[in-house]
Design a protein around this motif. Sequence first.
Motif, PDB file in Angstrom:
ATOM      1  N   GLY A 100      70.997 -18.590  -3.506  1.00 57.18           N
ATOM      2  CA  GLY A 100      70.116 -17.422  -2.775  1.00 57.18           C
ATOM      3  C   GLY A 100      69.353 -16.494  -3.754  1.00 57.18           C
ATOM      4  N   VAL A 101      69.956 -16.227  -4.875  1.00 63.06           N
ATOM      5  CA  VAL A 101      68.736 -15.339  -5.667  1.00 63.06           C
ATOM      6  C   VAL A 101      67.633 -16.237  -6.130  1.00 63.06           C
ATOM      7  N   LEU A 102      68.143 -17.455  -6.501  1.00 61.12           N
ATOM      8  CA  LEU A 102      66.751 -18.250  -7.014  1.00 61.12           C
ATOM      9  C   LEU A 102      65.786 -18.286  -5.666  1.00 61.12           C
ATOM     10  N   VAL A 103      66.294 -18.547  -4.531  1.00 57.31           N
ATOM     11  CA  VAL A 103      65.363 -18.650  -3.177  1.00 57.31           C
ATOM     12  C   VAL A 103      64.502 -17.343  -3.274  1.00 57.31           C
ATOM     13  N   MET A 104      65.042 -16.330  -3.433  1.00 59.93           N
ATOM     14  CA  MET A 104      64.320 -15.024  -3.508  1.00 59.93           C
ATOM     15  C   MET A 104      63.346 -14.920  -4.594  1.00 59.93           C
ATOM     16  N   ALA A 105      63.570 -15.178  -5.840  1.00 61.67           N
ATOM     17  CA  ALA A 105      62.944 -15.194  -6.821  1.00 61.67           C
ATOM     18  C   ALA A 105      61.488 -16.278  -6.532  1.00 61.67           C
ATOM     19  N   ALA A 106      61.778 -17.471  -6.086  1.00 63.45           N
ATOM     20  CA  ALA A 106      60.786 -18.422  -5.914  1.00 63.45           C
ATOM     21  C   ALA A 106      59.823 -17.997  -4.663  1.00 63.45           C
ATOM     22  N   VAL A 107      60.235 -17.370  -3.596  1.00 57.88           N
ATOM     23  CA  VAL A 107      59.289 -16.904  -2.688  1.00 57.88           C
ATOM     24  C   VAL A 107      58.593 -15.890  -3.134  1.00 57.88           C
ATOM     25  N   ALA A 108      59.289 -14.790  -3.877  1.00 57.43           N
ATOM     26  CA  ALA A 108      58.473 -13.860  -4.499  1.00 57.43           C
ATOM     27  C   ALA A 108      57.376 -14.133  -5.319  1.00 57.43           C
ATOM     28  N   ASN A 109      57.650 -15.462  -6.306  1.00 58.32           N
ATOM     29  CA  ASN A 109      56.261 -16.118  -6.987  1.00 58.32           C
ATOM     30  C   ASN A 109      55.353 -16.535  -6.137  1.00 58.32           C
ATOM     31  N   LEU A 110      55.675 -17.079  -4.956  1.00 60.29           N
ATOM     32  CA  LEU A 110      54.475 -17.703  -4.065  1.00 60.29           C
ATOM     33  C   LEU A 110      53.804 -16.698  -3.653  1.00 60.29           C
ATOM     34  N   ALA A 111      54.201 -15.338  -3.312  1.00 58.69           N
ATOM     35  CA  ALA A 111      53.840 -14.382  -2.946  1.00 58.69           C
ATOM     36  C   ALA A 111      52.788 -13.584  -3.775  1.00 58.69           C
ATOM     37  N   LEU A 112      52.728 -14.141  -5.016  1.00 58.36           N
ATOM     38  CA  LEU A 112      51.725 -13.421  -5.892  1.00 58.36           C
ATOM     39  C   LEU A 112      50.702 -14.291  -6.425  1.00 58.36           C
ATOM     40  N   VAL A 113      50.752 -15.424  -5.856  1.00 50.19           N
ATOM     41  CA  VAL A 113      49.780 -16.472  -6.251  1.00 50.19           C
ATOM     42  C   VAL A 113      48.347 -16.369  -5.173  1.00 50.19           C
ATOM     43  N   ASP A 114      47.203 -16.745  -5.401  1.00 49.71           N
ATOM     44  CA  ASP A 114      46.155 -16.683  -4.793  1.00 49.71           C
ATOM     45  C   ASP A 114      45.565 -18.046  -4.521  1.00 49.71           C
ATOM     46  N   LEU A 119      44.245 -23.268  -6.644  1.00 45.55           N
ATOM     47  CA  LEU A 119      45.214 -23.887  -5.616  1.00 45.55           C
ATOM     48  C   LEU A 119      45.938 -24.586  -6.509  1.00 45.55           C
ATOM     49  N   LEU A 120      45.891 -25.013  -7.758  1.00 49.54           N
ATOM     50  CA  LEU A 120      47.045 -25.716  -8.527  1.00 49.54           C
ATOM     51  C   LEU A 120      48.219 -24.678  -8.832  1.00 49.54           C
ATOM     52  N   GLN A 121      48.128 -23.472  -8.929  1.00 47.48           N
ATOM     53  CA  GLN A 121      49.210 -22.589  -9.094  1.00 47.48           C
ATOM     54  C   GLN A 121      49.987 -22.453  -7.891  1.00 47.48           C
ATOM     55  N   THR A 122      49.064 -22.211  -6.711  1.00 47.03           N
ATOM     56  CA  THR A 122      49.604 -22.314  -5.478  1.00 47.03           C
ATOM     57  C   THR A 122      50.623 -23.567  -5.136  1.00 47.03           C
ATOM     58  N   ALA A 123      50.283 -24.732  -5.522  1.00 50.24           N
ATOM     59  CA  ALA A 123      51.132 -25.960  -5.391  1.00 50.24           C
ATOM     60  C   ALA A 123      52.297 -25.877  -6.248  1.00 50.24           C
ATOM     61  N   SER A 179      50.753 -10.218   7.131  1.00 50.26           N
ATOM     62  CA  SER A 179      49.408 -10.463   6.303  1.00 50.26           C
ATOM     63  C   SER A 179      48.277 -10.118   6.963  1.00 50.26           C
ATOM     64  N   ALA A 180      48.136  -9.631   8.185  1.00 48.76           N
ATOM     65  CA  ALA A 180      47.148  -9.051   9.291  1.00 48.76           C
ATOM     66  C   ALA A 180      46.986  -7.516   8.648  1.00 48.76           C
ATOM     67  N   ARG A 181      48.270  -6.952   8.196  1.00 49.29           N
ATOM     68  CA  ARG A 181      48.109  -5.618   7.714  1.00 49.29           C
ATOM     69  C   ARG A 181      48.009  -5.070   6.425  1.00 49.29           C
ATOM     70  N   ILE A 182      49.053  -5.932   5.540  1.00 43.34           N
ATOM     71  CA  ILE A 182      49.390  -5.598   4.370  1.00 43.34           C
ATOM     72  C   ILE A 182      48.775  -6.753   3.439  1.00 43.34           C
ATOM     73  N   GLY A 183      48.581  -7.838   3.922  1.00 43.50           N
ATOM     74  CA  GLY A 183      48.072  -9.185   3.126  1.00 43.50           C
ATOM     75  C   GLY A 183      49.523 -10.070   2.871  1.00 43.50           C
ATOM     76  N   TRP A 184      48.948 -11.227   2.700  1.00 48.65           N
ATOM     77  CA  TRP A 184      49.917 -12.349   2.516  1.00 48.65           C
ATOM     78  C   TRP A 184      51.103 -12.025   1.482  1.00 48.65           C
ATOM     79  N   GLU A 185      50.799 -11.374   0.439  1.00 48.80           N
ATOM     80  CA  GLU A 185      51.716 -10.966  -0.677  1.00 48.80           C
ATOM     81  C   GLU A 185      52.822 -10.161  -0.024  1.00 48.80           C
ATOM     82  N   GLY A 186      52.563  -8.923   0.833  1.00 49.17           N
ATOM     83  CA  GLY A 186      53.435  -8.345   1.148  1.00 49.17           C
ATOM     84  C   GLY A 186      54.557  -8.858   2.029  1.00 49.17           C
ATOM     85  N   GLY A 187      53.807  -9.849   2.962  1.00 47.92           N
ATOM     86  CA  GLY A 187      54.348 -10.451   3.970  1.00 47.92           C
ATOM     87  C   GLY A 187      55.203 -11.557   3.402  1.00 47.92           C
ATOM     88  N   TYR A 188      55.141 -12.110   2.150  1.00 45.32           N
ATOM     89  CA  TYR A 188      56.177 -13.055   1.784  1.00 45.32           C
ATOM     90  C   TYR A 188      57.135 -12.284   1.084  1.00 45.32           C
TER      91      TYR A 188
END
Length: 444
Positions: A100-114, A119-123, A179-188
């Motif tokens: 569970g902790v690993l999932v939370m960390a991974a989703v937070a990481n995906l939130a911070l890429v653009d 595109l490679l970093q997003t992948a 995402s429509a209000r504070i961006g995809w980063e905040g949403g993720y």
Amino acid sequence: MSEVAGERRSWVDAVRPYVEKAPLAAFFLGVSSGFPYAMIGATLTTRLAQDGIDKKAVTAFTLAFLVYNLKWLWAWIVDGVRLPVIGRLGQRVSWLLLAGVLVMAAVANLALVDPTTSLLQTAYAAILVGVAGATFDIVIDAYRIELLKPEQLGVGSGMSQYGWRIGSVAAGALALVLSARIGWEGGYLACALFALPAILTGLVMGEPERHRDPTARRGFGEVWQSIAGPLVEFFQRRGALLVLLFVLLHKIGDTLANLTFRLLFDDMGYTNDEIAIYDVGIGFWAYLVGIFVGGVLYARMGMKRSVLLSLFLMCVSNFSFALLAALGKSNWGMAGAIGFENFASGIGGVTVVAYFSALCDLRFTAAQYALISAAASIVGRFLTGTTAGSLIEQMDYVNFYLLTTALAVPGILLFWLMMRAGLIDASIGSAATDEGEDLEETFR
């Protein structure tokens, strides 16, 4: 004998098990299981499409889902490796906390890429979410199967699917709204909190009574046995190869179709609000109704006949999207196609998942269910990631969805033949037969 027993089951008896403690726990486990999938599924597809990424690149991102199909390679670790310090909480509970902790960390990481700048970093970030989510799924599936009694597998699968859909839809909708209000980063980042229901469930329910630790392993030979043992045990059963073939084939058309719906809606000109209302909204409620109906059908028809019916319905649901693509943009058409597809998927989510759960041996729950669930979608996901975009461009959407309909037929025929040959009963593991369960009555 089994048919008479089935007739004595009233509709009230079919509904009552949904409020028992173990199925309720399966619901909360499902909530956390569903959200990582949404983060790299429809939500990421929408994010990439709105950022102007072309279709081939977008569909290639579905290869991140292939990590889920490789989870059987490390599932044996979840079965056999005791974690230091937190391991005293129990094998399943301790791994539930870590994953569970690993999932939370991974989703937070995906939130911070653009995606627009790298595109490679997003992948890479999407793959990390897939690895963490797959590990979370390994633990959640094993915990659910061991927590449920054999007679609860059907309703427990239904409650798990309720939770999965609520978790995936709620996370996807929350990400769209934020995402429509504070961006995809905040949403993720907000969606990362969806890991908490499973963690809290593990702490409240504790280690499942039906958990069986494999024999202690010390040398290389014993470690190898911990990896090979689950596979050897499964393939020693009569008809195991045909069962695996069914697992590989039955969901090709459904997976190929499902992972391209957002591309269809984008090309047809649907707005985010329309997608949220008709796809997320109506699809959500149709899926919940389908899960409830699937649980009742499983209780009244038995596993084999309910699985066969659900396979047929899921096949027909693909055809509804060929009709939608032929008719053109229509809110009611989209509602009908999405509604029927989710209704059929809800029924299948109960019956097919219950069958896959029943295939497990309690000594190797994590490893065997990981293998089965991974095999269930690997072909469809691979085809989606490598060919779906090109197929749509070459064939158009109508012919593409007709193809997905045709691809669902072999799985239906194979399951019917397995029923006739008695291979369904022969393939059942101890997860379904423990405590002296009567196979004929339960799985007719």
